[in-house]
Design a protein around this motif. Structure first.
Motif, PDB file in Angstrom:
ATOM      1  N   TRP A  98       0.848  -1.194   0.000  1.00 30.13           N
ATOM      2  CA  TRP A  98       0.000   0.000   0.000  1.00 30.13           C
ATOM      3  C   TRP A  98       0.878   1.236   0.000  1.00 30.13           C
ATOM      4  CZ3 TRP A  98       0.655  -3.323   4.074  1.00 30.13           C
ATOM      5  CH2 TRP A  98       1.241  -2.802   5.232  1.00 30.13           C
ATOM      6  N   GLY A  99       0.248   2.376  -0.151  1.00 33.48           N
ATOM      7  CA  GLY A  99       1.039   3.591  -0.162  1.00 33.48           C
ATOM      8  C   GLY A  99       0.184   4.833  -0.285  1.00 33.48           C
ATOM      9  N   TYR A 100       0.874   5.967  -0.399  1.00 33.43           N
ATOM     10  CA  TYR A 100       0.225   7.271  -0.528  1.00 33.43           C
ATOM     11  C   TYR A 100       0.964   8.066  -1.599  1.00 33.43           C
ATOM     12  CZ  TYR A 100      -2.064   5.878   3.739  1.00 33.43           C
ATOM     13  OH  TYR A 100      -2.797   5.176   4.661  1.00 33.43           O
ATOM     14  N   ILE A 101       0.204   8.647  -2.515  1.00 34.43           N
ATOM     15  CA  ILE A 101       0.752   9.439  -3.608  1.00 34.43           C
ATOM     16  C   ILE A 101       0.331  10.889  -3.413  1.00 34.43           C
ATOM     17  CG2 ILE A 101       0.921   9.723  -6.102  1.00 34.43           C
ATOM     18  CD1 ILE A 101       1.968   7.031  -5.061  1.00 34.43           C
ATOM     19  N   ALA A 102       1.316  11.782  -3.276  1.00 33.01           N
ATOM     20  CA  ALA A 102       1.037  13.214  -3.151  1.00 33.01           C
ATOM     21  C   ALA A 102       1.129  13.852  -4.530  1.00 33.01           C
ATOM     22  CB  ALA A 102       2.027  13.860  -2.188  1.00 33.01           C
ATOM     23  N   VAL A 103       0.072  14.571  -4.902  1.00 27.76           N
ATOM     24  CA  VAL A 103      -0.017  15.177  -6.236  1.00 27.76           C
ATOM     25  C   VAL A 103      -0.068  16.694  -6.090  1.00 27.76           C
ATOM     26  CG1 VAL A 103      -1.361  15.271  -8.381  1.00 27.76           C
ATOM     27  CG2 VAL A 103      -1.280  13.156  -7.051  1.00 27.76           C
ATOM     28  N   ASN A 104       0.657  17.400  -6.954  1.00 28.37           N
ATOM     29  CA  ASN A 104       0.605  18.861  -6.964  1.00 28.37           C
ATOM     30  C   ASN A 104      -0.792  19.347  -7.336  1.00 28.37           C
ATOM     31  OD1 ASN A 104       3.302  19.241  -6.238  1.00 28.37           O
ATOM     32  ND2 ASN A 104       4.003  19.260  -8.362  1.00 28.37           N
ATOM     33  N   ASP A 105      -1.040  20.635  -7.079  1.00 25.16           N
ATOM     34  CA  ASP A 105      -2.376  21.155  -7.367  1.00 25.16           C
ATOM     35  C   ASP A 105      -2.630  21.340  -8.857  1.00 25.16           C
ATOM     36  OD1 ASP A 105      -0.779  23.323  -7.821  1.00 25.16           O
ATOM     37  OD2 ASP A 105      -1.771  24.678  -6.423  1.00 25.16           O
ATOM     38  N   ASP A 106      -1.653  20.957  -9.696  1.00 26.18           N
ATOM     39  CA  ASP A 106      -1.924  20.939 -11.138  1.00 26.18           C
ATOM     40  C   ASP A 106      -2.683  19.686 -11.546  1.00 26.18           C
ATOM     41  OD1 ASP A 106      -0.008  18.939 -10.988  1.00 26.18           O
ATOM     42  OD2 ASP A 106       1.425  19.905 -12.329  1.00 26.18           O
ATOM     43  N   GLY A 107      -2.896  18.774 -10.577  1.00 28.51           N
ATOM     44  CA  GLY A 107      -3.656  17.561 -10.851  1.00 28.51           C
ATOM     45  C   GLY A 107      -2.946  16.583 -11.752  1.00 28.51           C
ATOM     46  N   ASN A 108      -1.625  16.723 -11.896  1.00 28.12           N
ATOM     47  CA  ASN A 108      -0.898  15.897 -12.856  1.00 28.12           C
ATOM     48  C   ASN A 108       0.451  15.424 -12.326  1.00 28.12           C
ATOM     49  OD1 ASN A 108      -0.051  14.629 -15.214  1.00 28.12           O
ATOM     50  ND2 ASN A 108       0.446  16.528 -16.272  1.00 28.12           N
ATOM     51  N   THR A 109       1.200  16.301 -11.686  1.00 30.68           N
ATOM     52  CA  THR A 109       2.578  16.006 -11.300  1.00 30.68           C
ATOM     53  C   THR A 109       2.647  15.373  -9.917  1.00 30.68           C
ATOM     54  OG1 THR A 109       3.236  17.983 -12.523  1.00 30.68           O
ATOM     55  CG2 THR A 109       4.899  16.957 -11.111  1.00 30.68           C
ATOM     56  N   ILE A 110       3.359  14.248  -9.816  1.00 25.90           N
ATOM     57  CA  ILE A 110       3.546  13.586  -8.527  1.00 25.90           C
ATOM     58  C   ILE A 110       4.580  14.356  -7.717  1.00 25.90           C
ATOM     59  CG2 ILE A 110       4.358  11.493  -7.376  1.00 25.90           C
ATOM     60  CD1 ILE A 110       3.263   9.882  -9.691  1.00 25.90           C
ATOM     61  N   TYR A 111       4.202  14.760  -6.530  1.00 29.87           N
ATOM     62  CA  TYR A 111       5.104  15.490  -5.632  1.00 29.87           C
ATOM     63  C   TYR A 111       5.935  14.526  -4.788  1.00 29.87           C
ATOM     64  CZ  TYR A 111       6.627  18.543  -1.809  1.00 29.87           C
ATOM     65  OH  TYR A 111       7.377  19.213  -0.874  1.00 29.87           O
ATOM     66  N   GLY A 112       5.308  13.439  -4.354  1.00 31.57           N
ATOM     67  CA  GLY A 112       6.024  12.470  -3.523  1.00 31.57           C
ATOM     68  C   GLY A 112       5.239  11.184  -3.399  1.00 31.57           C
ATOM     69  N   ALA A 113       5.915  10.137  -2.951  1.00 30.86           N
ATOM     70  CA  ALA A 113       5.278   8.826  -2.795  1.00 30.86           C
ATOM     71  C   ALA A 113       5.845   8.116  -1.580  1.00 30.86           C
ATOM     72  CB  ALA A 113       5.492   7.980  -4.047  1.00 30.86           C
ATOM     73  N   ASN A 114       5.004   7.330  -0.955  1.00 28.72           N
ATOM     74  CA  ASN A 114       5.446   6.486   0.145  1.00 28.72           C
ATOM     75  C   ASN A 114       4.781   5.126  -0.011  1.00 28.72           C
ATOM     76  OD1 ASN A 114       4.716   5.356   3.106  1.00 28.72           O
ATOM     77  ND2 ASN A 114       6.682   6.419   3.166  1.00 28.72           N
ATOM     78  N   PHE A 115       5.571   4.055   0.070  1.00 24.81           N
ATOM     79  CA  PHE A 115       5.030   2.704  -0.062  1.00 24.81           C
ATOM     80  C   PHE A 115       5.419   1.865   1.157  1.00 24.81           C
ATOM     81  CE2 PHE A 115       5.908   4.007  -4.532  1.00 24.81           C
ATOM     82  CZ  PHE A 115       4.597   4.106  -4.953  1.00 24.81           C
ATOM     83  N   SER A 116       4.530   0.951   1.509  1.00 24.64           N
ATOM     84  CA  SER A 116       4.785   0.018   2.606  1.00 24.64           C
ATOM     85  C   SER A 116       4.332  -1.371   2.178  1.00 24.64           C
ATOM     86  CB  SER A 116       4.039   0.449   3.874  1.00 24.64           C
ATOM     87  OG  SER A 116       4.467   1.716   4.315  1.00 24.64           O
ATOM     88  N   HIS A 117       4.712  -2.358   2.963  1.00 24.95           N
ATOM     89  CA  HIS A 117       4.366  -3.735   2.618  1.00 24.95           C
ATOM     90  C   HIS A 117       4.186  -4.547   3.897  1.00 24.95           C
ATOM     91  CE1 HIS A 117       8.341  -5.424   3.717  1.00 24.95           C
ATOM     92  NE2 HIS A 117       8.765  -4.216   3.386  1.00 24.95           N
ATOM     93  N   GLU A 118       3.562  -5.719   3.734  1.00 25.44           N
ATOM     94  CA  GLU A 118       3.340  -6.596   4.882  1.00 25.44           C
ATOM     95  C   GLU A 118       4.429  -7.639   5.019  1.00 25.44           C
ATOM     96  OE1 GLU A 118       0.026  -9.847   5.475  1.00 25.44           O
ATOM     97  OE2 GLU A 118      -0.774  -7.889   6.080  1.00 25.44           O
ATOM     98  N   GLY A 119       4.938  -8.166   3.895  1.00 28.31           N
ATOM     99  CA  GLY A 119       5.903  -9.254   4.024  1.00 28.31           C
ATOM    100  C   GLY A 119       6.746  -9.509   2.791  1.00 28.31           C
ATOM    101  N   GLU A 120       7.126  -8.435   2.069  1.00 22.91           N
ATOM    102  CA  GLU A 120       7.962  -8.631   0.886  1.00 22.91           C
ATOM    103  C   GLU A 120       9.388  -9.023   1.301  1.00 22.91           C
ATOM    104  OE1 GLU A 120       6.373  -8.490  -2.361  1.00 22.91           O
ATOM    105  OE2 GLU A 120       4.936  -8.690  -0.738  1.00 22.91           O
ATOM    106  N   THR A 121      10.115  -9.625   0.391  1.00 23.04           N
ATOM    107  CA  THR A 121      11.432 -10.177   0.684  1.00 23.04           C
ATOM    108  C   THR A 121      12.441  -9.071   0.996  1.00 23.04           C
ATOM    109  OG1 THR A 121      10.956 -11.954  -0.882  1.00 23.04           O
ATOM    110  CG2 THR A 121      13.247 -11.709  -0.161  1.00 23.04           C
ATOM    111  N   PRO A 122      13.105  -9.147   2.162  1.00 23.85           N
ATOM    112  CA  PRO A 122      14.131  -8.140   2.494  1.00 23.85           C
ATOM    113  C   PRO A 122      15.217  -8.092   1.426  1.00 23.85           C
ATOM    114  CG  PRO A 122      13.585  -9.448   4.431  1.00 23.85           C
ATOM    115  CD  PRO A 122      12.895 -10.102   3.269  1.00 23.85           C
ATOM    116  N   GLY A 123      15.613  -6.888   1.058  1.00 24.24           N
ATOM    117  CA  GLY A 123      16.649  -6.711   0.045  1.00 24.24           C
ATOM    118  C   GLY A 123      16.153  -6.816  -1.381  1.00 24.24           C
TER     119      GLY A 123
END
Length: 255
Positions: free
Chosen positions: A133-158
């Motif tokens: 899962w994650g969160y996508i921050a979008v600029n007020d132009d409704g188009n450009t990604i400002y930032g992203a954060n992703f997390s997981h429950e059990g993906e392989t380390p590394g």
């Protein structure tokens, strides 16, 4: 009662199970508010991370969140705001929401220190070993990604777990959700591959093809319903869906 009898041992075991169960239930209920608070603060921290907002101390997470997140919104598929009650977006459980027949579309509106406005959209999908899962921050132009954060429950380390690392998340910055005025969300592809629809792309994680594809699919699936809302931010009027044409049958034919 004979302490060596089977009846005594059964009754003794039943009483002990009842007592231990009662104590554990009491402890669980006593700790549940704190557990819920910790979960909520972890979510707030992920949202703030997508906005590049650092929290100096865990005790200040909620205060910092309230400082920057100025409004919670629910929008519909036509881009209209249908609810703006406090925490209405924050409280949407994405795990259930993505499976709903009619999804809620939560938006967190943020005002940065420089006065600029960002919109945070949650995403939820599947990796190799479990949910991502994650969160996508979008600029007020409704188009450009400002930032992203992703997390997981059990993906392989590394490997797949690297979706939670800044090096991967930063690749999404300044990418676009539209190309040629069409919604074409950024894709995560192996080196050498090209997006077939003209979308922008970033390189997949080496050795984590399935998790990388999961991020790409998650972005496309969860952000597509926001197309009309994002177009309203761009100043493009959303087009209403065409009305359904009533099927003519013998019962409703004009006389």
């Amino acid at each position: 009662m004979n302490k060596n009898s089977n009846l005594y041992q059964i009754l003794y075991a039943a009483v002990m199970v009842l007592l231990v169960g009662t104590v554990l239930a009491f402890i669980y209920m006593a700790l549940k508010p704190k557990q819920n608070e910790n979960i909520a603060n972890d979510t707030r921290k992920q949202i703030l991370s997508a906005l590049h907002i650092a929290v100096p101390d865990d005790s200040q997470i909620e205060e910092t969140y309230k400082k920057y997140i100025i409004q919670d919104l629910l929008v519909d598929k036509n881009g209209n705001i249908v609810d703006s009650a406090e925490n209405v977006a924050f409280n949407v459980e994405m795990k259930k929401n993505v499976k709903a027949a009619e999804r809620k579309l939560p938006v967190m509106k943020c005002r940065m220190d420089d006065g600029s406005i960002k919109y945070v959209l949650p995403v939820y999908g599947a990796g190799l070993w479990g949910p991502i899962w994650g969160y996508i921050a979008v600029n007020d132009d409704g188009n450009t990604i400002y930032g992203a954060n992703f997390s997981h429950e059990g993906e392989t380390p590394g490997l797949g777990a690297r979706i939670a690392e800044p090096d991967f998340q930063q690749k999404f910055e300044n990418k676009h959700l539209f190309a040629d005025n069409q919604f074409k969300v950024v894709q995560v592809l192996k080196k050498g591959q090209k997006a077939t629809n003209g979308a922008e792309q970033i390189d997949a994680l080496t050795g984590a093809t399935i998790t990388s594809r999961g991020v790409s699919d998650m972005m496309a699936d969860c952000l597509a319903p926001y197309e009309a809302f994002l177009k309203t931010l761009q100043g493009i009027e959303a087009q209403p869906e065409p009305a359904a044409i009533e099927e003519v049958t013998d019962d409703n034919q004009p006389e």
